[in-house]
Design an enzyme around this catalytic site. Sequence first.
Site, PDB file in Angstrom:
ATOM      1  N   LYS A   1      60.796  40.915  -7.384  1.00 19.25           N
ATOM      2  CA  LYS A   1      59.937  40.763  -8.564  1.00 19.25           C
ATOM      3  C   LYS A   1      58.455  40.922  -8.169  1.00 19.25           C
ATOM      4  O   LYS A   1      58.129  40.916  -6.977  1.00 19.25           O
ATOM      5  CB  LYS A   1      60.196  39.392  -9.192  1.00 19.25           C
ATOM      6  CG  LYS A   1      61.652  39.186  -9.653  1.00 19.25           C
ATOM      7  CD  LYS A   1      61.782  37.826 -10.340  1.00 19.25           C
ATOM      8  CE  LYS A   1      63.215  37.365 -10.452  1.00 19.25           C
ATOM      9  NZ  LYS A   1      63.316  36.035 -11.074  1.00 19.25           N
TER      10      LYS A   1
ATOM     11  N   TYR B   1      66.651  40.917 -19.200  1.00 26.41           N
ATOM     12  CA  TYR B   1      66.942  39.479 -19.297  1.00 26.41           C
ATOM     13  C   TYR B   1      67.517  39.100 -20.667  1.00 26.41           C
ATOM     14  O   TYR B   1      67.374  37.956 -21.094  1.00 26.41           O
ATOM     15  CB  TYR B   1      65.670  38.676 -19.017  1.00 26.41           C
ATOM     16  CG  TYR B   1      65.360  38.517 -17.544  1.00 26.41           C
ATOM     17  CD1 TYR B   1      66.306  37.965 -16.671  1.00 26.41           C
ATOM     18  CD2 TYR B   1      64.121  38.878 -17.019  1.00 26.41           C
ATOM     19  CE1 TYR B   1      66.023  37.797 -15.322  1.00 26.41           C
ATOM     20  CE2 TYR B   1      63.837  38.712 -15.665  1.00 26.41           C
ATOM     21  CZ  TYR B   1      64.792  38.168 -14.818  1.00 26.41           C
ATOM     22  OH  TYR B   1      64.520  37.989 -13.483  1.00 26.41           O
TER      23      TYR B   1
ATOM     24  N   PHE C   1      61.633  29.791 -21.660  1.00 30.49           N
ATOM     25  CA  PHE C   1      60.796  30.518 -20.701  1.00 30.49           C
ATOM     26  C   PHE C   1      60.936  32.043 -20.823  1.00 30.49           C
ATOM     27  O   PHE C   1      60.322  32.788 -20.064  1.00 30.49           O
ATOM     28  CB  PHE C   1      61.117  30.077 -19.266  1.00 30.49           C
ATOM     29  CG  PHE C   1      62.578  30.198 -18.900  1.00 30.49           C
ATOM     30  CD1 PHE C   1      63.104  31.409 -18.468  1.00 30.49           C
ATOM     31  CD2 PHE C   1      63.420  29.095 -18.980  1.00 30.49           C
ATOM     32  CE1 PHE C   1      64.442  31.529 -18.133  1.00 30.49           C
ATOM     33  CE2 PHE C   1      64.768  29.211 -18.642  1.00 30.49           C
ATOM     34  CZ  PHE C   1      65.276  30.433 -18.223  1.00 30.49           C
TER      35      PHE C   1
ATOM     36  N   ARG D   1      74.061  36.986  -3.777  1.00 27.94           N
ATOM     37  CA  ARG D   1      73.565  35.757  -4.431  1.00 27.94           C
ATOM     38  C   ARG D   1      73.401  34.634  -3.406  1.00 27.94           C
ATOM     39  O   ARG D   1      72.502  33.799  -3.517  1.00 27.94           O
ATOM     40  CB  ARG D   1      74.534  35.318  -5.533  1.00 27.94           C
ATOM     41  CG  ARG D   1      74.649  36.293  -6.695  1.00 27.94           C
ATOM     42  CD  ARG D   1      73.556  36.148  -7.712  1.00 27.94           C
ATOM     43  NE  ARG D   1      73.570  34.859  -8.369  1.00 27.94           N
ATOM     44  CZ  ARG D   1      72.794  34.544  -9.408  1.00 27.94           C
ATOM     45  NH1 ARG D   1      71.955  35.453  -9.915  1.00 27.94           N
ATOM     46  NH2 ARG D   1      72.835  33.347  -9.941  1.00 27.94           N
TER      47      ARG D   1
ATOM     48  N   THR E   1      68.670  29.380  -7.986  1.00 26.90           N
ATOM     49  CA  THR E   1      67.601  29.849  -8.876  1.00 26.90           C
ATOM     50  C   THR E   1      66.288  29.106  -8.659  1.00 26.90           C
ATOM     51  O   THR E   1      65.219  29.710  -8.612  1.00 26.90           O
ATOM     52  CB  THR E   1      68.055  29.673 -10.349  1.00 26.90           C
ATOM     53  OG1 THR E   1      69.271  30.408 -10.530  1.00 26.90           O
ATOM     54  CG2 THR E   1      67.010  30.174 -11.318  1.00 26.90           C
TER      55      THR E   1
ATOM     56  N   ARG F   1      65.107  32.585  -1.230  1.00 23.70           N
ATOM     57  CA  ARG F   1      64.268  31.693  -2.052  1.00 23.70           C
ATOM     58  C   ARG F   1      63.960  30.398  -1.311  1.00 23.70           C
ATOM     59  O   ARG F   1      62.860  29.847  -1.432  1.00 23.70           O
ATOM     60  CB  ARG F   1      64.954  31.400  -3.388  1.00 23.70           C
ATOM     61  CG  ARG F   1      64.924  32.597  -4.355  1.00 23.70           C
ATOM     62  CD  ARG F   1      65.825  32.350  -5.533  1.00 23.70           C
ATOM     63  NE  ARG F   1      65.742  33.387  -6.557  1.00 23.70           N
ATOM     64  CZ  ARG F   1      66.652  33.558  -7.506  1.00 23.70           C
ATOM     65  NH1 ARG F   1      67.716  32.760  -7.568  1.00 23.70           N
ATOM     66  NH2 ARG F   1      66.514  34.522  -8.402  1.00 23.70           N
TER      67      ARG F   1
ATOM     68  N   ASN G   1      60.212  32.970  -8.223  1.00 32.00           N
ATOM     69  CA  ASN G   1      61.261  32.892  -7.192  1.00 32.00           C
ATOM     70  C   ASN G   1      61.587  34.240  -6.549  1.00 32.00           C
ATOM     71  O   ASN G   1      62.639  34.425  -5.965  1.00 32.00           O
ATOM     72  CB  ASN G   1      62.514  32.186  -7.738  1.00 32.00           C
ATOM     73  CG  ASN G   1      63.150  32.922  -8.903  1.00 32.00           C
ATOM     74  OD1 ASN G   1      62.723  34.016  -9.254  1.00 32.00           O
ATOM     75  ND2 ASN G   1      64.186  32.345  -9.475  1.00 32.00           N
TER      76      ASN G   1
ATOM     77  N   HIS H   1      65.593  38.989  -7.782  1.00 27.59           N
ATOM     78  CA  HIS H   1      66.704  38.957  -8.744  1.00 27.59           C
ATOM     79  C   HIS H   1      67.940  39.561  -8.094  1.00 27.59           C
ATOM     80  O   HIS H   1      67.842  40.523  -7.342  1.00 27.59           O
ATOM     81  CB  HIS H   1      66.353  39.792  -9.985  1.00 27.59           C
ATOM     82  CG  HIS H   1      67.543  40.038 -10.861  1.00 27.59           C
ATOM     83  ND1 HIS H   1      67.969  39.124 -11.795  1.00 27.59           N
ATOM     84  CD2 HIS H   1      68.441  41.076 -10.892  1.00 27.59           C
ATOM     85  CE1 HIS H   1      69.070  39.586 -12.381  1.00 27.59           C
ATOM     86  NE2 HIS H   1      69.376  40.765 -11.855  1.00 27.59           N
TER      87      HIS H   1
ATOM     88  N   GLU I   1      73.304  46.288 -15.067  1.00 28.99           N
ATOM     89  CA  GLU I   1      71.938  46.317 -14.536  1.00 28.99           C
ATOM     90  C   GLU I   1      71.666  47.607 -13.749  1.00 28.99           C
ATOM     91  O   GLU I   1      70.580  48.183 -13.837  1.00 28.99           O
ATOM     92  CB  GLU I   1      71.680  45.066 -13.684  1.00 28.99           C
ATOM     93  CG  GLU I   1      71.635  43.812 -14.571  1.00 28.99           C
ATOM     94  CD  GLU I   1      71.521  42.497 -13.810  1.00 28.99           C
ATOM     95  OE1 GLU I   1      71.340  41.463 -14.482  1.00 28.99           O
ATOM     96  OE2 GLU I   1      71.624  42.480 -12.572  1.00 28.99           O
TER      97      GLU I   1
END
Length: 162
Positions: free
Chosen positions: A20, A60, A68, A96, A102, A113, A123, A126, A137
Amino acid sequence: MLQDQEAHASQMERTFIAIKPDGVQRGLISEIISRFERKGFKLVAIKLVVPSKSFAQKHYHDLKERPFFNGLCNFLSFGPVLAMVWEGEGVIRYGRKLIGATDPSKSEPGTIRGDLAVVVGRNIIHGSDGPETAKDEINLWFKPDELTNYTCNQEKWVYGVN
Ligand code: IDP
Ligand code: MG
């Protein structure tokens, strides 16, 4: 124990991973890529994109009811996102794990993270959360001809394929 080509090929998966804008701006691209690369996963697509807000909203879409959502979509469109597709056995689930929980305050040390971020709104990375999301995606971010198909010489050593 060697596995044959067919068994190996049938277990191959692809996942969508994005660094990100905070991860890009903080100079963490090489650090993050190296974790996937050293694990033995294979990079099959990569590009730097500044997504529009409406593109971020598509990405998203499953979070549109969350408080948020607006801030998150604004944030994704602030600056470059490094969009990638990684391939490997179990890469969706294990990607993941490499990323961590998260909320970075709850991510284990040793995860991306956990080691490199502090708050949930920043964070840095993704990763697709399952096979269906991965497919959607990848299709959202990449055209089919942007996805490469190649054999990497290290695969026989990573997987023990004969
Ligand atoms: P994930 O990125 O670990 O899959 P999701 O629940 O899909 O987590 O949320 C997507 C993104 O939305 C998170 O990575 C984070 O940037 C942001 N986010 C999630 N929960 C919160 C929150 O409570 N406050 C602010 N941002 C959040
Ligand atoms: Mg998610």
